[in-house]
Design an enzyme around this catalytic site. Structure first.
Site, PDB file in Angstrom:
ATOM      1  N   ARG A   1       1.631   7.306  -7.055  1.00 34.61           N
ATOM      2  CA  ARG A   1       1.847   8.740  -6.840  1.00 34.61           C
ATOM      3  C   ARG A   1       2.180   9.529  -8.103  1.00 34.61           C
ATOM      4  O   ARG A   1       1.676  10.640  -8.283  1.00 34.61           O
ATOM      5  CB  ARG A   1       2.930   8.921  -5.770  1.00 34.61           C
ATOM      6  CG  ARG A   1       2.516   8.422  -4.371  1.00 34.61           C
ATOM      7  CD  ARG A   1       3.708   8.431  -3.424  1.00 34.61           C
ATOM      8  NE  ARG A   1       3.401   8.046  -2.049  1.00 34.61           N
ATOM      9  CZ  ARG A   1       3.510   6.793  -1.580  1.00 34.61           C
ATOM     10  NH1 ARG A   1       3.903   5.802  -2.387  1.00 34.61           N
ATOM     11  NH2 ARG A   1       3.228   6.520  -0.311  1.00 34.61           N
TER      12      ARG A   1
ATOM     13  N   HIS B   1       0.835  -1.210   0.000  1.00 29.47           N
ATOM     14  CA  HIS B   1       0.000   0.000   0.000  1.00 29.47           C
ATOM     15  C   HIS B   1       0.867   1.257   0.000  1.00 29.47           C
ATOM     16  O   HIS B   1       0.577   2.248   0.669  1.00 29.47           O
ATOM     17  CB  HIS B   1      -0.940  -0.001   1.208  1.00 29.47           C
ATOM     18  CG  HIS B   1      -2.273   0.640   0.935  1.00 29.47           C
ATOM     19  ND1 HIS B   1      -3.399  -0.083   0.650  1.00 29.47           N
ATOM     20  CD2 HIS B   1      -2.656   1.938   0.880  1.00 29.47           C
ATOM     21  CE1 HIS B   1      -4.420   0.735   0.458  1.00 29.47           C
ATOM     22  NE2 HIS B   1      -3.990   1.970   0.583  1.00 29.47           N
TER      23      HIS B   1
ATOM     24  N   GLY C   1       6.650   2.084  -5.597  1.00 32.87           N
ATOM     25  CA  GLY C   1       7.896   2.759  -5.936  1.00 32.87           C
ATOM     26  C   GLY C   1       8.285   2.716  -7.390  1.00 32.87           C
ATOM     27  O   GLY C   1       9.381   3.171  -7.745  1.00 32.87           O
TER      28      GLY C   1
END
Length: 341
Positions: free
Chosen positions: A292, A237, A270
């Site tokens: 992100r 997560h 990542g």
């Protein structure tokens, strides 16, 4: 618009919450939850990036020249790249601006991914609208999106699956690791851990492929397989639910060895560019979810920004395949990389 402009716009809009760092690695934002950082020390988020960077590529250009094909088949559809946008919700709380709400954000993600030939996942949240509004965006794009459902009680999950089926989506996802999400706990929402039997009830209630997001062990992958999942997302997560976990790419090889070929293996945590995508595929993933950076693209350029970012990553993947002797996605394997974890 170009991608540099997307980044500059995003920094202006969300710079107080997300610094839009040159490398999105969790260091500047560690511990910022709510926000975009990793929980506690932030080391789980940081480790995700560190371990990806430890994987090194093998350059090989002594191969017959041929066309480079980055496409894959998933959910009965052809995707241009093995890339999916990870689900992100709670936009105003985490990014500190009302410029995009869950509906307009989902419009940018789903539409931009569709334009680029890949698929975006949408999110769920504490309010019913946090699922319904993103689902509406999926419907506007002919079902070209994958709704993600939190691990609510099963009757609520089945209700939401039924609503997703009406939009003719290709699959649904359940982020089972959200059972430990701090924000949901703060708001008192009844998310729960799930037994194999509870998950079987869900997978047997729909013809849609069910993806379980949040698997980090071989044992967990085997239980997901037993439960009838179409696939798993190897995910912690984004480091937001448990501090001090292993990196996702660190556990990927052993999970792939255990269940590869029996179910689809996705991964997030990542991954930022086409080289990162290549590394994940080499170690056993079928496709990669990116989180992100897609939010940055959506804030900085809307639907167009999402498309631009996807094209950038896809081109980087193609260039990496050229330089490692790979012509098709199935050519990518462990022989293409070195790693020591």
């Amino acid at each position: 618009m170009n991608y540099g402009e997307v980044l500059n716009n995003a920094k202006t809009i969300i710079g107080k919450k997300c610094r839009v760092c040159k490398e999105c690695n969790g260091i500047a934002c560690k511990g910022e939850v709510p926000g975009v950082g990793g929980k506690g020390t932030g080391l789980a988020f940081i480790r995700n990036r560190e371990k990806i960077n430890q994987v090194k590529l093998h350059l090989d250009t002594i191969v017959p020249e041929d066309k480079i094909d980055t496409s894959i088949e998933l959910f009965g559809r052809t995707l241009k790249y093995p890339i999916l946008a990870a689900p992100i919700g709670g936009l105003e709380m985490n990014y500190g601006t009302a410029q995009l709400d869950d509906f307009t954000y989902s419009q940018a993600i789903v539409g931009g991914c569709k334009d680029a030939g890949v698929i975006g996942l949408t999110a769920d949240g504490v309010k019913d609208a946090f699922f319904q509004d993103p689902l509406k965006a999926v419907g506007e794009n002919e079902g070209w999106g994958i709704p993600t459902i939190k691990p609510w009680k099963n009757d609520e999950i089945l209700k939401k699956i039924s609503q997703a089926e009406e939009k003719q989506v290709p699959a649904i996802a359940i982020d089972i690791d959200a059972a430990g999400l701090v924000i949901l706990a703060m708001l008192g929402k009844p998310v729960t851990r799930k037994s194999v039997d509870e998950l079987k009830e869900i997978t047997s209630a729909t013809k849609l492929p069910v993806i379980l997001k949040g698997v980090m062990t071989v044992e967990g992958a085997k239980k997901a397989l037993e439960a009838g999942a179409y696939g798993i997302v190897v995910s912690n997560h984004g480091g937001r639910v448990l501090d001090h976990t292993l990196a996702t790419i660190e556990v990927l090889p052993q999970i792939a060895e255990a269940v590869k070929g029996k179910m689809k293996i996705f991964i997030d945590g990542g991954f930022r560019d086409g080289v990162d995508i290549f590394k994940a595929l080499a170690l056993g993933a079928d496709a990669v979810l990116i989180g992100r950076p897609y939010a940055v693209a959506a804030y900085g350029g809307g639907r167009e920004g999402v498309e631009l970012y996807t094209q950038k990553v896809g081109q980087e993947l193609k260039e990496t395949m050229i330089m490692t002797g790979c012509n098709e996605i199935q050519d990518i394997g462990k022989h293409c990389v070195s790693y020591s974890f």
